[in-house]
Design an enzyme around this catalytic site. Sequence first.
Site, PDB file in Angstrom:
ATOM      1  N   LEU A 323       0.839  -1.206   0.000  1.00  0.00           N
ATOM      2  CA  LEU A 323       0.000   0.000   0.000  1.00  0.00           C
ATOM      3  C   LEU A 323       0.876   1.259   0.000  1.00  0.00           C
ATOM      4  CD1 LEU A 323      -3.165   0.655   2.133  1.00  0.00           C
ATOM      5  CD2 LEU A 323      -1.363   2.350   2.032  1.00  0.00           C
ATOM      6  N   GLN A 326       2.345   1.936  -3.305  1.00  0.00           N
ATOM      7  CA  GLN A 326       1.326   2.486  -4.195  1.00  0.00           C
ATOM      8  C   GLN A 326       1.110   3.977  -3.927  1.00  0.00           C
ATOM      9  OE1 GLN A 326      -0.126   0.446  -6.432  1.00  0.00           O
ATOM     10  NE2 GLN A 326      -1.525   1.913  -7.360  1.00  0.00           N
ATOM     11  N   GLU A 327       1.120   4.356  -2.656  1.00  0.00           N
ATOM     12  CA  GLU A 327       0.823   5.730  -2.278  1.00  0.00           C
ATOM     13  C   GLU A 327       1.989   6.684  -2.526  1.00  0.00           C
ATOM     14  OE1 GLU A 327      -1.856   7.162  -1.399  1.00  0.00           O
ATOM     15  OE2 GLU A 327      -3.229   5.587  -0.771  1.00  0.00           O
ATOM     16  N   SER A 328       3.206   6.258  -2.191  1.00  0.00           N
ATOM     17  CA  SER A 328       4.300   7.237  -2.173  1.00  0.00           C
ATOM     18  C   SER A 328       5.626   6.735  -2.721  1.00  0.00           C
ATOM     19  CB  SER A 328       4.545   7.691  -0.725  1.00  0.00           C
ATOM     20  OG  SER A 328       4.999   6.594   0.075  1.00  0.00           O
ATOM     21  N   TYR A 457      -6.382   0.687  -8.024  1.00  0.00           N
ATOM     22  CA  TYR A 457      -5.649   0.784  -6.761  1.00  0.00           C
ATOM     23  C   TYR A 457      -5.712  -0.544  -6.004  1.00  0.00           C
ATOM     24  CZ  TYR A 457      -4.597   2.826  -2.081  1.00  0.00           C
ATOM     25  OH  TYR A 457      -4.069   3.122  -0.849  1.00  0.00           O
TER      26      TYR A 457
END
Length: 474
Positions: A323, A326-328, A457
């Site tokens: 996760l 994916q985010e940063s 996502y």
Amino acid sequence: MRHSYILILVIASLFASCKTDKKPTLFNRANKEVDIDLDDIVKRGKIKVVTDYNSTNYFVYKGRPLGYQFELLKAMSNQLGLKLEITVSNNVEENINNLLNGDIDLIATNFTVTRNRSNKIAFTEPHCVTRQVLVQQKYRNSTGSEPTIFNEVIRNQLDLAGKTIYVQENSSFVERLRNLSNEIGDSINIVEIPDYEVEQLIDLVANGEIPYTVCDENMARINTNFYDNIDVETAISFPQKIAWAVRPTSNDLLDVVNNWLINFKKTKQYKRIYRKYFINERSKHLVDAGFHSIRGGKVSIYDAIIKKESKKYDLDWRLIASLIYQESRFHPEIESWAGAKGLMQLMPETADYFGVKEITSPSENIKGGLKFLTWLDGRLKKTIEDPEERIKFVLAAYNVGLGHVQDAMRLAEKNGKNPLIWKDNVDYYLLNKSKPEFYNDPVVKYGYCRGEEPYHYVTDILERYDHYKNVIMD
């Protein structure tokens, strides 16, 4: 532990000459003929593939799944419009049995095409051609004040007479060494090692724990970047075809894969992939890095924090790492166009609600993100009991908000779909919530949503999580 294993190798070598005279046992097990072909795979929506885990074919680097076989498989599955389900096994016999039993559809390893194997499985067009080479030490470093000791390197195959060579169990290297033993008219002691992949055996040679192993030349040359004391210049075979394998009954699948391989090998993309893993010296930097799953075993520099905080909530840290990637991409200073900040991209109001004082602090941001995930899980737990199913809804809600996910659940229920199942049910309505006929429906409370982003996502995080589980220990 390592010394115990080497003792076993030594004991095994005492019986090696006896084993050399035995016939291969690779195909002794009877398999039922399984009739699964392309139509069945298309209906299933995914192709099940096994590959081997090493520093060239399949690995994770800085959170990303990479590898020669992996990139070929991704290109193929994208072309076929199929989801790619990868499992990892270095056991040749197990892979063949699983293929014939229908547990997998394709073996995607550096599989040497041999006549014996062709009697049991169907090989695809070769994806490359290489030779088998002897891996040996060219020198070893002494400890203390003694000088470096140089070994006598074998160049003539006749000099292999009486030597002990350790190879992967049931591999094509065993068959080649048996044939070579007959060709030179003398015995070669062959020790078959179960569970060890070729790169692990190369490591044992480099460290002086075994004298010789055999490897495909392209893989061997890559490993000279990692071990400067190994020699791979002595070929023990002519060039051989390296291919994938399918069931003999999967004729349509074989035709499709062959057509794809023939055309793909002509492309610049294939040449780029081959150069990337077998020619480009930057691969040395990749494997020496701590963030390579083979050597360092790390996903990021924040693994310790992720593990510690995930454990508090009984969450698999590899899922949280996926996760965060994916985010940063593990950059704590990053800020989105909407104002989300930090590793887990928290909005300032969300960070405030969960007590995050320093939003760009990796530790604080991860703590806040996990509190938010747990909060979402608690809200959805009331209706979705299955935790494996619920996590898909939680991830979508983390990305787009709980209200939009609940809208999609209501739309699914209204249209006769299961509001508690994500795949092909709720995900469809979230994906299409940007269309007026969906977001204007009376059951929708939160209006328009660009649903393509949360749809992908969820898929991307869970696919990456599967790769992490394949190659990174919990």
